[in-house]
Each structure stands twice: as structure tokens, then as C-alpha cells.
Design a protein around this motif. Structure first.
Motif, short mmCIF file in Angstrom:
data_model
loop_
_atom_site.label_atom_id
_atom_site.label_comp_id
_atom_site.label_asym_id
_atom_site.label_seq_id
_atom_site.Cartn_x
_atom_site.Cartn_y
_atom_site.Cartn_z
N PHE A 193 -0.99 -18.37 61.68
CA PHE A 193 -2.01 -19.25 62.02
C PHE A 193 -3.46 -18.88 62.14
CE2 PHE A 193 -4.57 -21.10 65.67
CZ PHE A 193 -4.76 -22.40 65.21
N CYS A 194 -3.70 -17.52 62.84
CA CYS A 194 -4.79 -16.82 62.90
C CYS A 194 -5.39 -16.55 61.33
CB CYS A 194 -4.75 -15.51 63.47
SG CYS A 194 -4.43 -15.60 65.42
N TYR A 195 -4.43 -16.30 60.43
CA TYR A 195 -5.01 -15.90 59.26
C TYR A 195 -5.50 -17.41 58.53
CZ TYR A 195 -4.31 -11.89 56.45
OH TYR A 195 -4.49 -10.46 55.78
N VAL A 196 -4.88 -18.54 58.77
CA VAL A 196 -5.23 -19.80 58.09
C VAL A 196 -6.45 -20.18 59.01
CG1 VAL A 196 -4.97 -22.18 58.11
CG2 VAL A 196 -2.99 -20.29 57.55
N LEU A 197 -6.60 -19.87 60.04
CA LEU A 197 -7.97 -20.13 60.86
C LEU A 197 -9.02 -19.30 60.13
CD1 LEU A 197 -9.53 -21.75 63.15
CD2 LEU A 197 -8.65 -20.06 64.80
N SER A 198 -8.75 -18.01 59.97
CA SER A 198 -9.61 -16.95 59.59
C SER A 198 -10.40 -17.43 58.15
CB SER A 198 -9.31 -15.79 59.55
OG SER A 198 -10.25 -14.85 58.89
N MET A 199 -9.41 -18.07 57.35
CA MET A 199 -9.61 -18.31 56.02
C MET A 199 -10.38 -19.89 56.02
SD MET A 199 -7.15 -20.06 53.06
CE MET A 199 -6.83 -21.23 53.83
N SER A 200 -10.18 -20.66 57.18
CA SER A 200 -11.03 -21.84 57.04
C SER A 200 -12.58 -21.46 57.62
CB SER A 200 -10.38 -22.55 58.29
OG SER A 200 -9.10 -22.96 57.89
N ILE A 201 -12.71 -20.43 58.42
CA ILE A 201 -13.87 -20.17 58.90
C ILE A 201 -14.69 -19.42 57.89
CG2 ILE A 201 -14.93 -18.62 60.62
CD1 ILE A 201 -12.68 -18.79 62.42
N TYR A 202 -13.85 -18.49 56.93
CA TYR A 202 -14.48 -17.91 55.78
C TYR A 202 -14.95 -19.09 54.82
CZ TYR A 202 -15.32 -14.79 52.19
OH TYR A 202 -15.71 -13.96 51.01
N LEU A 203 -14.43 -20.13 54.54
CA LEU A 203 -14.74 -21.16 53.84
C LEU A 203 -16.09 -21.74 54.24
CD1 LEU A 203 -11.24 -22.81 52.81
CD2 LEU A 203 -12.71 -21.51 51.32
N TYR A 204 -16.13 -22.05 55.82
CA TYR A 204 -17.42 -22.59 56.32
C TYR A 204 -18.44 -21.62 56.03
CZ TYR A 204 -20.87 -23.97 59.41
OH TYR A 204 -21.89 -24.11 60.45
N ILE A 205 -18.47 -20.37 56.26
CA ILE A 205 -19.29 -19.46 55.96
C ILE A 205 -19.79 -19.30 54.43
CG2 ILE A 205 -19.63 -16.75 55.62
CD1 ILE A 205 -17.99 -16.37 58.07
N LEU A 206 -18.93 -19.62 53.49
CA LEU A 206 -19.22 -19.42 52.24
C LEU A 206 -20.22 -20.75 51.76
CD1 LEU A 206 -16.06 -18.25 50.28
CD2 LEU A 206 -18.03 -17.18 50.65
N THR A 207 -20.25 -21.97 52.57
CA THR A 207 -21.09 -23.00 52.47
C THR A 207 -22.62 -22.62 52.54
OG1 THR A 207 -20.99 -23.87 54.93
CG2 THR A 207 -19.02 -24.56 53.14
#
Length: 118
Positions: free
Chosen positions: A53-67
Motif C-alpha cells: 500500500f505504501c509503495y502504491v501511495l508513493s507511486m501516486s505521489i510521485y505521479l503528482y510530482i511529475l505533473t
């Protein structure tokens, strides 16, 4: 944005640490592709479920960063997770940290510093 990077790193590293804990509790006597393995090792292992879950959450935050941040800048900053994982590996799991690993982490930190200055 700095706070979002920190949160992303922290959540991702927490996921890695939890998955390491989970991996130490796997019952490898069971066949890898069996319902017993899935139930005993995955569905009942809170460290594994939380780590994923933390990994998926981290990936989601990273996608936001990439915007809003160039990937050529964001990816090196995220490599600071290697530094944190090395520290937690040594502290929590008593992993061997030799001179080569320390030098490698030093190179990563210098690289991140140079990338963020550009």
C-alpha cells in the motif's frame, strides 16, 4: 513541493522496510503457487499488505510530482531513497554497510545536490 518530495520518499522507504520485514516472515516451505502460500504469506501478512500500500501511495505521489517537476530533476531526488534504505537496513536489519556502499551513497547525495542546483 519539497514537503511533497519528503512525504513521497518517506512513504516509499516505509514500504520497502515493511516488505523486508514481511519477507523475513514468509513460510517458504509452501509451494510458491498455491492457495496455502497466498493465504498464509500474503493475505495474513499485515507488513506485506501495508508495505505494498505504501509503495502504491508513493507511486501516486510521485505521479503528482511529475505533473509540475521535470523527470530529469525528480528522478534523481527520488534516488535519495537509496540513502535512507541503506541507513534503515543497517539500523533495523543489521545489514553490513561497507566502504563501497558508503561511497556509493555519497556519490548519490552529491549527484542529487548537483541536479537540484541546475
Amino acid at each position: 513541493m519539497v514537503l511533497i518530495f519528503i512525504i513521497c520518499l518517506a512513504v516509499g522507504v516505509l514500504g520497502q522496510v515493511l516488505m523486508k520485514y514481511a519477507s523475513q516472515r514468509l513460510d517458504l516451505s509452501l509451494k510458491l503457487i498455491s492457495l496455502d502460500f497466498v493465504f498464509k504469506n500474503i493475505l495474513t501478512n499485515w507488513q506485506l499488505i501495508t508495505g505494498v500500500f505504501c509503495y502504491v501511495l508513493s507511486m501516486s505521489i510521485y505521479l503528482y510530482i511529475l505533473t509540475s517537476v521535470d523527470i530529469s530533476k525528480a528522478a534523481p531526488i527520488m534516488s535519495l531513497s537509496y540513502v535512507l534504505v541503506l541507513l534503515f537496513g543497517a539500523l533495523l536489519f543489521h545489514e553490513n554497510v561497507n566502504t563501497y556502499r558508503i561511497f556509493g551513497v555519497f556519490v548519490i547525495v552529491i549527484g542529487v545536490f548537483l541536479v537540484t542546483r541546475s
